[in-house]
Design a protein around this motif. Structure first.
Motif, PDB file in Angstrom:
ATOM      1  N   LYS A 200     -10.401  43.001  67.981  1.00 19.14           N
ATOM      2  CA  LYS A 200      -9.586  43.693  68.433  1.00 19.14           C
ATOM      3  C   LYS A 200     -10.495  43.926  70.259  1.00 19.14           C
ATOM      4  O   LYS A 200      -9.381  43.874  71.334  1.00 19.14           O
ATOM      5  CB  LYS A 200      -9.158  45.069  68.498  1.00 19.14           C
ATOM      6  CG  LYS A 200     -10.511  46.538  69.076  1.00 19.14           C
ATOM      7  CD  LYS A 200      -9.598  47.549  67.746  1.00 19.14           C
ATOM      8  CE  LYS A 200     -10.224  48.000  67.108  1.00 19.14           C
ATOM      9  NZ  LYS A 200      -9.341  49.836  66.720  1.00 19.14           N
ATOM     10  N   MET A 203     -10.194  39.647  71.286  1.00 21.17           N
ATOM     11  CA  MET A 203      -8.562  38.784  70.948  1.00 21.17           C
ATOM     12  C   MET A 203      -7.970  38.742  72.405  1.00 21.17           C
ATOM     13  O   MET A 203      -8.134  39.347  73.143  1.00 21.17           O
ATOM     14  CB  MET A 203      -7.948  39.161  70.290  1.00 21.17           C
ATOM     15  CG  MET A 203      -7.310  40.754  70.349  1.00 21.17           C
ATOM     16  SD  MET A 203      -6.661  41.461  68.605  1.00 21.17           S
ATOM     17  CE  MET A 203      -5.609  43.058  69.802  1.00 21.17           C
ATOM     18  N   LYS A 204      -7.000  37.351  72.349  1.00 16.38           N
ATOM     19  CA  LYS A 204      -6.042  37.261  73.221  1.00 16.38           C
ATOM     20  C   LYS A 204      -4.639  38.450  72.783  1.00 16.38           C
ATOM     21  O   LYS A 204      -4.741  37.988  71.588  1.00 16.38           O
ATOM     22  CB  LYS A 204      -6.013  36.111  73.591  1.00 16.38           C
ATOM     23  CG  LYS A 204      -7.221  35.091  73.741  1.00 16.38           C
ATOM     24  CD  LYS A 204      -7.909  35.724  75.009  1.00 16.38           C
ATOM     25  CE  LYS A 204      -8.789  33.956  75.409  1.00 16.38           C
ATOM     26  NZ  LYS A 204     -10.091  34.377  76.709  1.00 16.38           N
ATOM     27  N   LYS A 205      -3.842  39.235  73.945  1.00 14.52           N
ATOM     28  CA  LYS A 205      -3.041  39.429  73.144  1.00 14.52           C
ATOM     29  C   LYS A 205      -2.018  39.540  74.292  1.00 14.52           C
ATOM     30  O   LYS A 205      -2.330  38.983  75.416  1.00 14.52           O
ATOM     31  CB  LYS A 205      -3.764  41.428  72.441  1.00 14.52           C
ATOM     32  CG  LYS A 205      -4.108  41.896  74.109  1.00 14.52           C
ATOM     33  CD  LYS A 205      -4.623  43.098  73.684  1.00 14.52           C
ATOM     34  CE  LYS A 205      -5.471  43.694  75.102  1.00 14.52           C
ATOM     35  NZ  LYS A 205      -6.081  44.909  74.499  1.00 14.52           N
ATOM     36  N   ILE A 209      -0.269  35.302  73.530  1.00 13.80           N
ATOM     37  CA  ILE A 209      -0.373  34.807  72.496  1.00 13.80           C
ATOM     38  C   ILE A 209      -0.100  33.398  72.289  1.00 13.80           C
ATOM     39  O   ILE A 209       1.721  33.635  72.810  1.00 13.80           O
ATOM     40  CB  ILE A 209      -0.349  35.995  71.357  1.00 13.80           C
ATOM     41  CG1 ILE A 209      -1.110  37.015  71.454  1.00 13.80           C
ATOM     42  CG2 ILE A 209      -0.043  35.218  69.686  1.00 13.80           C
ATOM     43  CD1 ILE A 209      -0.971  37.802  70.712  1.00 13.80           C
ATOM     44  N   GLU A 278      -7.600  42.975  63.772  1.00 14.20           N
ATOM     45  CA  GLU A 278      -7.774  43.860  64.363  1.00 14.20           C
ATOM     46  C   GLU A 278      -8.974  44.587  64.729  1.00 14.20           C
ATOM     47  O   GLU A 278      -9.955  44.811  65.421  1.00 14.20           O
ATOM     48  CB  GLU A 278      -7.062  44.134  65.124  1.00 14.20           C
ATOM     49  CG  GLU A 278      -6.796  45.756  64.831  1.00 14.20           C
ATOM     50  CD  GLU A 278      -4.977  45.925  65.500  1.00 14.20           C
ATOM     51  OE1 GLU A 278      -5.172  45.497  66.768  1.00 14.20           O
ATOM     52  OE2 GLU A 278      -4.863  47.065  64.967  1.00 14.20           O
ATOM     53  N   VAL A 308      -1.120  40.483  66.256  1.00 13.13           N
ATOM     54  CA  VAL A 308      -1.348  41.373  67.380  1.00 13.13           C
ATOM     55  C   VAL A 308      -2.055  40.861  68.305  1.00 13.13           C
ATOM     56  O   VAL A 308      -1.955  41.113  69.410  1.00 13.13           O
ATOM     57  CB  VAL A 308      -2.102  42.712  67.097  1.00 13.13           C
ATOM     58  CG1 VAL A 308      -1.257  43.734  66.509  1.00 13.13           C
ATOM     59  CG2 VAL A 308      -3.223  42.674  66.014  1.00 13.13           C
ATOM     60  N   GLY A 309      -2.771  39.401  67.668  1.00  9.64           N
ATOM     61  CA  GLY A 309      -3.994  38.786  68.185  1.00  9.64           C
ATOM     62  C   GLY A 309      -4.139  37.487  68.245  1.00  9.64           C
ATOM     63  O   GLY A 309      -3.737  36.639  67.226  1.00  9.64           O
TER      64      GLY A 309
END
Length: 322
Positions: A200, A203-205, A209, A278, A308-309
């Motif tokens: 988390k 990550m891209k979020k 996304i 995450e 979520v990502g």
């Protein structure tokens, strides 16, 4: 005969290895009892020594402190001039002296006794003043130094170092000390990043996304993949992720020339996709990608069933490294 530096260096290694074997053969239940003492103590470990033994003592204290044991180093000479105030009755004093008769160490003993701390002697002379005063002894005695004139501490400091490592390793096992615990004490640099970073954190979020509906046309899929530049698109059915389309899926679909532009996302998506959580460690997510038979360059990131990502392999490599 001409002096051969390489051969002589090897002989020093051989000499110190033989002395380590000697020290190993002397190990007894004292090391378990010392471990019990430290684990049951409500205080800290105070490592003390002077000269070369002091330098090794600093390393032992640092290793203990970084692996879950509250430990500090106190120079024995400084201890005679006020640093004894570091020691509390609940503490364990690990006193290092190969001879066991170093003036600075011996001079500390009456005060340590009055304070009430336990004393563990790491010495090569059990019958020395330190050895006789100690509650426990860890025998580091060697028969000779690696030094050609048998004066400079070499084998003795090596045996001290390894004994300290053995003690720390036993404590790690008995505390069930894990990599994530280790990371708490090493937050800086690449090691800390490897052990502390979670998916988390990387990550891209949100709007980063790439998403499409399962009914999306192949044109929309390609446009979304190009716009978001993550190398994949997550296929959704409402709020539920039902598949993923990667650049490899697009290339394979291109072999279906006659129908390619009539295909929908659900026609080419991978339904049984690999994912990560995450809260997973970044290093574990990287291992998941690398251990798959077919190479994965991007992973959907979930919180339960919710997307979520997304995380890319090169983002993980930049943080975790190898």
């Amino acid at each position: 005969m001409e002096f051969n530096e390489v051969d002589y260096a090897r002989s020093v290694f051989d000499s110190e290895i033989e002395e380590l074997k000697r020290v190993k053969s002397h190990l007894d239940r004292n090391i378990k009892e010392v471990t019990d003492l430290i684990l049951n103590s409500k205080g800290k470990v105070v490592v003390t020594g002077i000269g070369k033994s002091g330098l090794i003592g600093k390393k032992i204290a640092a290793t203990l402190a970084s692996t879950g044991t509250h430990a500090i180093f106190m120079n024995s000479a400084e201890g005679l001039h006020g640093d004894l105030g570091m020691i509390c009755p609940e503490d364990v004093v690990l006193a290092i002296s190969n001879s066991g008769n170093s003036d600075e160490i011996v001079s500390l003993l009456p005060s340590i006794e009055k304070i009430g701390a336990s004393v563990v002697a790491m010495t090569g002379n059990k019958m020395s003043k330190l050895g006789r005063a100690a509650d426990y002894i860890l025998d580091i005695g060697v028969s000779k130094e690696g030094c050609p004139i048998n004066l400079a501490p070499m084998s003795s400091t090596t045996s001290t170092l390894v004994m300290g490592d053995a003690l720390a390793a036993i404590l790690i096992k008995r505390r069930d000390f894990k990599p994530e615990n280790f990371a708490v004490y090493h937050p800086g640099g690449s090691l800390g990043k490897r052990l502390l970073m979670r998916v988390k954190d990387i990550m891209k979020k949100g709007d980063e996304i790439p998403l499409c509906d399962k009914e999306s046309s192949i044109n929309n899929v390609i446009l979304t993949m190009t716009e978001k530049s993550l190398g994949a698109v997550c296929v959704m059915n409402g709020d539920l992720m039902v598949g993923i389309i990667t650049e490899g899926d697009i290339r394979r679909a291109l072999t279906r020339k006659e129908e390619f532009f009539n295909l929908k996302a659900e026609d080419i998506m991978t339904r049984n996709y690999t994912r990560t959580d995450e809260d997973s460690m970044a290093i574990d997510a990287l291992a998941l990608m690398e251990n798959r038979e077919s190479q994965i360059s991007v992973l959907p990131v979930m919180n339960g069933l919710k997307l979520v990502g997304m995380v890319r392999v090169h983002d993980l490599l930049n943080v975790v490294g190898r």
